[in-house]
Design a protein around this motif. Structure first.
Motif, PDB file in Angstrom:
ATOM      1  N   ILE A 131       0.842  -1.200   0.000  1.00 49.46           N
ATOM      2  CA  ILE A 131       0.000   0.000   0.000  1.00 49.46           C
ATOM      3  C   ILE A 131       0.876   1.249   0.000  1.00 49.46           C
ATOM      4  N   ASP A 132       1.910   1.250   0.832  1.00 45.13           N
ATOM      5  CA  ASP A 132       2.762   2.435   0.957  1.00 45.13           C
ATOM      6  C   ASP A 132       3.534   2.762  -0.318  1.00 45.13           C
ATOM      7  N   LYS A 133       3.648   1.822  -1.239  1.00 46.26           N
ATOM      8  CA  LYS A 133       4.308   2.062  -2.524  1.00 46.26           C
ATOM      9  C   LYS A 133       3.370   2.698  -3.552  1.00 46.26           C
ATOM     10  N   MET A 134       2.071   2.690  -3.275  1.00 48.56           N
ATOM     11  CA  MET A 134       1.095   3.205  -4.237  1.00 48.56           C
ATOM     12  C   MET A 134       1.185   4.730  -4.315  1.00 48.56           C
ATOM     13  N   PRO A 135       1.073   5.297  -5.517  1.00 46.74           N
ATOM     14  CA  PRO A 135       1.169   6.756  -5.669  1.00 46.74           C
ATOM     15  C   PRO A 135       0.163   7.532  -4.817  1.00 46.74           C
TER      16      PRO A 135
END
Length: 149
Positions: A131-135
């Motif tokens: 999730i934390d990698k999502m823009p």
């Protein structure tokens, strides 16, 4: 007829969806049933995690739900709601859309797109890293920092 959720979730507040506070102010998961859900209701509001199994007794389902219940605060920080479907015969809209075969965990983004499908249980740490990698999540983090939080 409501399907049984594993005993791990006995006593949780199921009416609020996603994450809820109990009497001890500790956060707990409150999974939603897939047959009551339309993913469009979560567009730009929440990130659904959909957990499918052919039965609530599936060991992978029980393990996944246990993993999710262990760190609800991390999921709440990322606007996650948990949806379960353990009845293939009900042919829920989610089951028809995501087409699981037996056990499957799917992460749906706030934009409504499927971001991740897994045939085995994943820890909250692995899920939150994705999730934390999502823009969009990166934007949320930047806005929070800019607001001083």
């Amino acid at each position: 007829m409501k399907r049984l959720i594993p005993l791990v979730f006995a006593g949780l507040i199921a009416s609020t969806g996603g994450v809820a506070a109990n009497d001890d102010a500790a956060e707990t998961l409150a999974p939603l049933q897939a047959d009551e859900i339309n993913l469009n209701d979560f567009l730009w509001v929440a990130r659904p995690i959909v957990v499918f199994a052919d039965t609530p007794a599936d060991p992978r389902f029980i393990e996944q739900m246990t993993l999710l219940a262990a760190r609800p605060k991390d999921l709440a920080e990322r606007d996650v709601v948990v949806i379960v479907d353990t009845d293939p015969s009900a042919r829920s809209e989610l089951r028809q859309t995501l087409r699981p075969r037996g056990y499957m965990m799917a992460l749906v983004g706030k934009d409504g797109g499927v971001k991740l499908r897994k045939p085995s249980p994943w820890s909250v740490r692995e899920i939150t890293r994705q999730i934390d990698k999502m823009p969009l999540r990166q934007d949320e983090i930047r806005l929070k920092k800019a607001a001083g939080g």
